[in-house]
Design an enzyme around this catalytic site. Structure first.
Site, PDB file in Angstrom:
ATOM      1  N   GLY A 115       0.836  -1.209   0.000  1.00 33.56           N
ATOM      2  CA  GLY A 115       0.000   0.000   0.000  1.00 33.56           C
ATOM      3  C   GLY A 115       0.858   1.241   0.000  1.00 33.56           C
ATOM      4  N   ASN A 116       0.266   2.371   0.278  1.00 37.82           N
ATOM      5  CA  ASN A 116       1.049   3.608   0.407  1.00 37.82           C
ATOM      6  C   ASN A 116       0.381   4.514   1.432  1.00 37.82           C
ATOM      7  OD1 ASN A 116      -0.850   5.473  -1.010  1.00 37.82           O
ATOM      8  ND2 ASN A 116      -0.451   4.054  -2.705  1.00 37.82           N
ATOM      9  N   TYR A 117       0.998   5.662   1.698  1.00 41.68           N
ATOM     10  CA  TYR A 117       0.567   6.511   2.812  1.00 41.68           C
ATOM     11  C   TYR A 117      -0.583   7.467   2.468  1.00 41.68           C
ATOM     12  CZ  TYR A 117       4.799   5.067   5.285  1.00 41.68           C
ATOM     13  OH  TYR A 117       5.746   4.340   5.920  1.00 41.68           O
ATOM     14  N   SER A 118      -1.155   7.369   1.275  1.00 45.52           N
ATOM     15  CA  SER A 118      -2.206   8.325   0.907  1.00 45.52           C
ATOM     16  C   SER A 118      -3.374   8.268   1.904  1.00 45.52           C
ATOM     17  CB  SER A 118      -2.726   7.996  -0.496  1.00 45.52           C
ATOM     18  OG  SER A 118      -3.867   8.770  -0.752  1.00 45.52           O
TER      19      SER A 118
ATOM     20  N   ALA B   2      -3.729   7.627  -5.212  1.00 40.64           N
ATOM     21  CA  ALA B   2      -2.344   7.163  -5.333  1.00 40.64           C
ATOM     22  C   ALA B   2      -2.426   5.675  -5.646  1.00 40.64           C
ATOM     23  CB  ALA B   2      -1.603   7.404  -4.026  1.00 40.64           C
TER      24      ALA B   2
END
Ligand code: CTP
Length: 399
Positions: free
Chosen positions: A209-212, A277
């Site tokens: 995943g990512n931090y969005s 994102a």
């Protein structure tokens, strides 16, 4: 709710019709408006501040200074806060003070400070309304750009019959709704927005995943809905919730789910904003059981996800607008311009991770907008809500 989130100052003046202010507040609040009441000193002879503060859910303001707390009611802050100032009922005396800038009470100083539209609902006896002085004052207010809600004809408090009754609260409410609707820049536009991260499953317990946080996309959705658009918000896993009734949220997890929803809905929208994102890579194979250390070969094979923005850019018709984002760490403008062209976007919103206060984990953002004609606009560091307004204003210019 037709006035969701609208901030309204209700100015109440000394008139028998002041009782109608109570009904008006109820109607406004029911439609989702936030109401703050300012009373002139003489209006309190006609209705109590307690009634109006209870109905509006906010303390009524009347004096410049609060005797108890020692602070002051800032008419300037109040004037800037509001989306609309409504004076109802407006007595002959208040209308005269508004017309001539006689700033001897909080209602008039607020009026003089307000930058929002102003509506005035006069209430007085027929001869007062007919007097040349009142007529001149009302035409002055019209020339200032204020909206006069013509009084109705009927029985007046004096017992006389004629024109002068303050218009009924239901009629005033409809005029307010009409005013806001006429100002909406995206009325009847259909919009698709992506927001948040995507989660690409590795096995039943792990993902990439990512931090969005999704905040930027949600703010844009909110602003577009406020401007009258019908919004489909396709969001990856976030902890946010869209409250506006014109926003339909479609929750997805992975890039491929987001892709499918976007392609499904794109043909029915006028504008699409790609604020998500989206993961660029996803595991080639999702393991059905948890990967164990003892039989893991230290490699997860990844494949590229489909590029949603690029696909919508291919499908785009001449009457559709497509906006993308670029979060860059180096060669920012060059990289963003490449994406603008390759994805067939109308403009791209660039944020650089090198700017303090910009990016995923902040409530602020600092953007640059680059459009198809290579016009480059730099914006200051602002709250994400303000950034959303800048982006939506830019979209409105393209329409
Ligand atoms: N985007 C998308 N689908 C993807 C990847 C990106 O719709 N699979 C969109 C993003 O929502 C954004 C724009 O494309 O509006 C640019 O995303 P970004 O990740 O910056 O660009 P990429 O094309 O993925 O390039 P890179 O990650 O190599 O910088």
């Amino acid at each position: 709710m037709l006035l969701e989130g609208k901030k309204i100052i209700l100015g109440v003046t000394g008139s028998i019709a002041a009782y109608k202010a109570a009904i008006l507040i109820r109607l406004l609040v029911k439609e989702g408006a936030k109401v703050k009441v300012v009373m002139t000193p003489s209006s309190k002879e006609f209705i109590t501040p307690l009634t109006l503060s209870t109905l509006s859910g906010s303390p009524v303001m009347s004096e410049f200074f609060n005797q108890n707390s020692g602070d002051w009611n800032s008419h300037v802050d109040l004037g800037l806060w509001a989306d609309l100032m409504l004076v109802a009922p407006a007595s002959a005396s208040t209308i005269s003070k508004m017309a001539n800038g006689i700033a001897d009470n909080l209602l008039i100083t607020t009026y003089l400070s307000a930058r929002c539209p102003v509506m005035v609902a006069p209430a007085m006896d027929l001869d007062m309304l007919n007097h040349k002085s009142t007529k001149d004052n009302l035409s002055k207010l019209t020339n200032f750009g204020n909206f006069i809600i013509e009084p109705a004809t009927g029985e007046l408090a004096s017992g006389l019959i004629g024109k002068g009754r303050m218009e009924e609260p239901e009629v005033i409410l409809n005029k307010i709704i009409d005013l806001f609707n006429s100002k909406k820049k995206l009325k009847s536009k259909r919009v698709l927005i992506t927001a948040g991260p995507t989660f690409e499953q590795i096995d039943p317990v792990r993902f990439i995943g990512n931090y969005s946080s999704g905040k930027m996309g949600f703010e844009i959705a909110e602003e577009m809905a406020n401007q009258g658009a019908d919004v489909k918000l396709i969001t990856g896993p976030v902890s946010l919730k869209a409250n506006h009734t014109s926003i339909e949220t479609i929750a997805v997890k992975s890039a491929s789910e987001m892709y499918n929803e976007c392609v499904k809905h794109f043909q029915n929208v006028d504008i699409a904003v790609m604020a998500a994102a989206v993961a660029d890579f996803t595991p080639k194979k999702v393991e059905l059981e948890k990967i164990k250390k003892d039989n893991f070969n230290n490699t997860i094979e990844l494949v590229e996800t489909k590029d949603i923005a690029a696909e919508l850019g291919r499908l785009k018709k001449t009457n559709q607008i497509l906006i993308g984002f670029a979060l860059e760490t180096h060669n920012e403008s060059v990289n963003a311009t490449k994406k603008l062209i390759s994805k067939n976007l109308d403009f791209i919103v660039l944020n650089s991770l090198n700017d303090k206060g910009a990016g995923f984990s902040f409530d602020t953002n600092k953007i640059t907008i680059i459009d198809k004609s290579n016009n480059i606009e730099h914006f200051e560091l602002k709250s994400k809500a303000e950034v959303a307004t800048d982006i939506v204003n830019k979209i409105c210019k393209l329409l």
